[in-house]
Enzyme design. Sequence first.
Site, PDB file in Angstrom:
ATOM      1  N   LYS A 163       0.821  -1.072  -0.048  1.00 12.60           N
ATOM      2  CA  LYS A 163       0.051   0.144   0.020  1.00 12.60           C
ATOM      3  C   LYS A 163       0.860   1.149  -0.051  1.00 12.60           C
ATOM      4  CE  LYS A 163       0.604   1.389   4.480  1.00 12.60           C
ATOM      5  NZ  LYS A 163       1.602   2.471   4.746  1.00 12.60           N
ATOM      6  N   ASP A 189      -0.768  -1.406  10.796  1.00 10.38           N
ATOM      7  CA  ASP A 189      -1.061  -1.444   9.307  1.00 10.38           C
ATOM      8  C   ASP A 189      -1.998  -2.653   8.766  1.00 10.38           C
ATOM      9  OD1 ASP A 189       0.265   1.142   8.709  1.00 10.38           O
ATOM     10  OD2 ASP A 189       1.844   0.185   7.595  1.00 10.38           O
TER      11      ASP A 189
END
Length: 262
Positions: free
Chosen positions: A8, A132
């Site tokens: 990401k 995350d």
Amino acid sequence: MLSFPNAKINLGLNIVSRRPDGYHDLESCFYPIPWCDALEVLPAEKLTFTSTGLDIPGTPESNLCLRAYDLLQKTYDLPGAHIHLHKVIPMGAGLGGGSADGAFTLKMLNELFDLGLDVPTLQNLAGQLGSDCPFFIENKPVLATGTGTVFREVALDLSGKHIAIKHPHIHVSTQKAYSLIKPSAPDYSIENTLKEPISQWRNALKNDFEASVFGQFPEIQQIKEELYASGALYAAMSGSGSAVFGLFEQEISLEGYVTFSL
């Protein structure tokens, strides 16, 4: 069972405040990109883990795939499994590759052993692996707040754009990066800025880590400048670094960069 845990990028990263528990509240848009590892999970008599590709540092106790298995094992008494990870996404790059591996392991074990865990439960478990990790359970663009685990959907689609990423193989200490930041309310709203054309993001969509990281490692700043000089609509460091990405209107090839179509 085979899956492809993806990286990401952070589109904007504001460090808003320091919490009483020592962590920080932040605001960022997490956006998935198609730079992927390969993860295979098979039933087995006992738990084993192997890896190929990039060398994975650390001990088994720190490996997020094994930690994901252990987390489920404590509650659900899992059978054995063989986990094989082919590591492609660079580590310590701010791209969330390790977090994706841990989250995808949770999802795959849930499916393989028919545990029936829903998204909120998987996200809660993923949060125990790292800040995350919960993002990769649903793996879609979100505005992340809190410590990066409170999500709100964001209407952002970069399909048709192209991304170039360079990891300069510089280790940036996240702890030190945080220590050099003075948290403050942002001048611009990330959510509102993302509604503007990408060409307008440059002056409003900031990564608060860049000032301190670029001061320590000017070669990372040079990558960002190189991307803009090559025609990037927007360029930024992802997370606390050290990978830097640029978004382009047209497909591009740059020496030393990996490129993908979004």
